[in-house]
Design a protein around this motif. Sequence first.
Motif, short mmCIF file in Angstrom:
data_model
loop_
_atom_site.label_atom_id
_atom_site.label_comp_id
_atom_site.label_asym_id
_atom_site.label_seq_id
_atom_site.Cartn_x
_atom_site.Cartn_y
_atom_site.Cartn_z
N LEU A 179 34.29 100.22 34.82
CA LEU A 179 34.21 99.40 33.58
C LEU A 179 34.41 100.34 32.39
O LEU A 179 33.71 101.33 32.25
CB LEU A 179 32.83 98.73 33.55
CG LEU A 179 32.51 97.92 32.31
CD1 LEU A 179 33.26 96.57 32.39
CD2 LEU A 179 31.01 97.64 32.22
N VAL A 235 34.55 100.67 28.33
CA VAL A 235 34.19 100.01 27.04
C VAL A 235 34.65 100.96 25.90
O VAL A 235 33.97 101.94 25.60
CB VAL A 235 32.67 99.76 26.96
CG1 VAL A 235 32.32 99.05 25.65
CG2 VAL A 235 32.17 98.95 28.15
N ASP A 255 34.87 100.49 22.72
CA ASP A 255 33.98 100.53 21.54
C ASP A 255 32.78 99.65 21.85
O ASP A 255 32.91 98.43 22.02
CB ASP A 255 34.72 100.00 20.32
CG ASP A 255 33.92 100.21 19.02
OD1 ASP A 255 32.65 100.38 19.16
OD2 ASP A 255 34.50 100.21 17.95
N VAL A 256 31.66 100.29 21.90
CA VAL A 256 30.47 99.55 22.33
C VAL A 256 30.08 98.43 21.38
O VAL A 256 29.51 97.42 21.80
CB VAL A 256 29.25 100.47 22.56
CG1 VAL A 256 29.47 101.37 23.73
CG2 VAL A 256 28.92 101.28 21.30
N LEU A 284 32.00 96.51 19.92
CA LEU A 284 32.87 95.36 20.04
C LEU A 284 32.59 94.60 21.33
O LEU A 284 33.11 93.52 21.55
CB LEU A 284 34.36 95.79 20.00
CG LEU A 284 34.82 96.50 18.71
CD1 LEU A 284 36.29 96.91 18.82
CD2 LEU A 284 34.66 95.58 17.52
N GLU A 285 31.82 95.19 22.14
CA GLU A 285 31.55 94.55 23.46
C GLU A 285 30.30 93.68 23.35
O GLU A 285 29.18 94.15 23.19
CB GLU A 285 31.34 95.66 24.53
CG GLU A 285 31.07 95.18 25.93
CD GLU A 285 32.14 94.29 26.53
OE1 GLU A 285 33.34 94.58 26.38
OE2 GLU A 285 31.75 93.27 27.16
N GLU A 286 30.50 92.40 23.49
CA GLU A 286 29.39 91.48 23.27
C GLU A 286 28.29 91.58 24.32
O GLU A 286 27.11 91.49 24.01
CB GLU A 286 29.93 90.03 23.24
CG GLU A 286 30.30 89.59 21.85
CD GLU A 286 30.89 88.17 21.79
OE1 GLU A 286 30.40 87.32 22.61
OE2 GLU A 286 31.80 87.96 20.97
N SER A 287 28.73 91.85 25.53
CA SER A 287 27.73 91.89 26.61
C SER A 287 26.73 93.03 26.42
O SER A 287 25.68 93.04 27.04
CB SER A 287 28.43 92.02 27.97
OG SER A 287 29.10 93.28 28.02
N LEU A 288 27.14 94.01 25.52
CA LEU A 288 26.23 95.15 25.34
C LEU A 288 25.52 95.08 23.99
O LEU A 288 24.88 96.05 23.57
CB LEU A 288 27.01 96.45 25.46
CG LEU A 288 27.68 96.74 26.80
CD1 LEU A 288 28.51 98.02 26.73
CD2 LEU A 288 26.63 96.86 27.91
N ASN A 337 23.04 97.78 21.01
CA ASN A 337 23.71 98.36 19.83
C ASN A 337 22.84 99.36 19.08
O ASN A 337 23.29 100.44 18.69
CB ASN A 337 24.15 97.24 18.87
CG ASN A 337 25.47 96.61 19.35
OD1 ASN A 337 26.09 97.11 20.29
ND2 ASN A 337 25.88 95.51 18.73
#
Length: 824
Positions: free
Chosen positions: A94, A96, A98-99, A101-105, A109
């Motif tokens: 997996l 990512v 840009d963290v 921009l990743e909704e699941s994470l 933030n």
Amino acid sequence: MSPARPPWSGEIGRLKILNQLLAALSQASDVDEVYQAALSSLLQATEADRAAILLFDEAGVIQFVASSGLSPAYRKAVTGHSPWKPGMRNAEPLVVPDVFLEESLAQFNAIFESEGIRALVAVPLALDAGVFGKFMLYYAQPHECGAEELEIARAIAFHVALANERKRAELARRGSEERLHAILDNSPAIIFLKDPAGRYLLVNQRYLQLFHLDREKILGHTDYEIFPKDVAARFLANDRIVIETGEPLTVEEVAPQDDGPHTYIVTKFPMRRPDATVHAVCGIGTDVTEQKQLELMARRMAAIVESSNDAIIGKDLRGIITSWNQGAERLYGYLSAEAVGQPISMIAAPGHLDEMPEILARIRRGERVEHFETQRQRKDGQIIDVSLTVSPVYDSAGQIVGASKIARDITDRKQAEQERLSLLEREKEARRTAELLNRVGPRLAAQLDPDKLVQEVIDLATALVGAGFGAFFRRVAGKDGETNVLYALSGISLEEFRRLQLPAADASIQRVEDLAAGVDGNPSIRSSLSAPVTGRSGEVLGMLFFAHSQPRRFSESHEAILTGIAAQTAISMDNARLFEQAQRVQTELKRSNEELRRANRDLEVFAYSAGHDLQDPLHTIAISAELLQRSVGARVQGDEAMFLCNVITSARRMSVFLDDLLSYTRAARSEEGPAPPADSGRILAEVVASLSRPIEQAAATVTSGRLPVVAIHENRLALVFQNLIGNAIKYRSQEPPRVEITAAEQDGWWVFSISDNGIGIEQEFAEQIFGLFRRLHGPDEYPGSGMGLAICQRVVEQYGGRIWLDASKPGEGSTFCFSVPGRA
Ligand code: ADP
């Protein structure tokens, strides 16, 4: 400026990093080193500035196991977060870029912010069993992960997964090996492994201890280097069987130990390679020496129990039979199979059932019952006397679980005791009877009047046997044969007795216990006892009869007493009869003796007076005849001269005869008073002097040895000497006679011998020559009256001595002997 070329760029660089990683992994001694090597490779081979390795724990929660450049706060915050579930297959990395921009994470933030993380890559760590963890790469700036970068990260992940797995497996193996060794070394059994050549590959601690060995010294060596040759040969022979058959083998092996040989039960089995060839023999042995000894002891005990003559029985506390030996089979008649499992009461004798619970109660209290004499019943119903010893049986915990019982048959002993008692009783009885009879016997024996005797017998016997009355019948022979005639009664009058009817008498002793009243019609007789009185020659002399008005009054001992009295009576009756006869005979004897004595006396008087009175006329005849011959002798011739001569010779012979007859009658008369001592030598000398004429005429010699003093009247001894010496000269042969007189002492008597060398006598006449008038020659041959030796015999016998012809043969002389008492 062109961005710096990443270290992983290019095939060569990647390979280099991978090789370095592999080298590091192969040297890693634990998993942490694996993780550290992986982290450094990841940081080298990618553009990531931080990295981490996380693994699922047993609960399925992903946890950090290694990381580089991450704060504990961050690690804590993200622990447990994984894009994959453990064990998931075909998981893909997996990325990512840009963290933020990743909704699941979005939830992370803030922590991304504080940790300075803008991009990340998660690479799954997976093997056949699926995902078990992940690599994390972190970037401070947004980052697009290129294909090359991702590929090398995946390659590293693959190697780490492998290495991790290998390390785990190795650890697990090592762990199990250690466990195995721990098990082997702590096992009380001996365990060993040998190669097909018999060389030890492995032995456990127990083995080393038992045989005092060092592991190094035994490994690679064979049994021959450890044990005696024959022992080693046996061990190896068993190993060989396992190798050859390929089958497990369980055998007993005996190995020498410090305290002697020990027996092991050893199971040997083959160890195979994957291709099934046997590469080793494994053995596991357990020391059974103690069990063997116990077993042997148990077997011996069992044999002892079995072979015992006594019955040995085991029972539990409920009284159920648990064991039953051969002795018990013999004693009670039940086979073991019939008895075991049955209650012990099966052998109880009637009347002894209560004993058994009592015995069991004592056993439960731990008591021992010893030599308890009781009775039991055999299978065949016979009641036997037994002596029991019962002891409690304990289990290994010391609890009483049952009883062992030893039973001995004492039936014979009991019987013997019983017999002894009854013998003693009978002996006492017999002694009592004998004493009674001993007292009765002399009384009866002393009674010589038959009538009084019988009365006494019947009175005594009636009292002794306790009879109501008694009677004695005499057996009398009449013209109708023999009948019993009443002779005496005791305890009953004649009138009363006449009214009774008596039971028929027998010739043997008879005891009637109960004559039912009425049958014989006489209530006076309910029991009776009778016995015959049998004489010495077997004839029945009579019958004793006793009766009582009560039944069963007479016992066996009364019978014995009566038998004795009957015998005593018989003897006494015989005695009385004999006494009567003897008295008659004696009276008769006395009478005839008297007659004889009178006749003898008359005869002697006659002989003496005849001898005496005839002497004178005979002298007259002889002298007249001689005078006549002298005056007319020359004128008478022929027959007349012969008649005259005959008158003279006969008158002389008659004179000698009369002398002898007188002498004989005198000899028959005994001398008055006891004999004074007589010197036989002097008496002989006087006799020889008186015989000097005939001695001279015959030219005889008379000699003697030393002669004793004896107890006989002198004139009597002279008479004997005179006759014997006279005969010795008269019965001489052609030779001049030689007469020798000697004497020898014998038991207080003197035996005189008078030997001659005359004509001798035939032995067959040795007795008869001592008879009155017995002669072996006619008067013409040798003159004589045949009274000389008879006179000698009469004299000697009057002093208790005797006279005999000792030795004689015709032509060889004779020896006469006589004995007279020595000096008192
Ligand atoms: P008699 O008067 O005949 O001698 P005795 O009684 O003295 O009678 O002897 C009996 C017989 O014994 C004699 O007739 C004779 O035959 C025999 N007799 C006795 N003494 C002798 C002797 N010494 N030698 C041989 N015969 C003898």
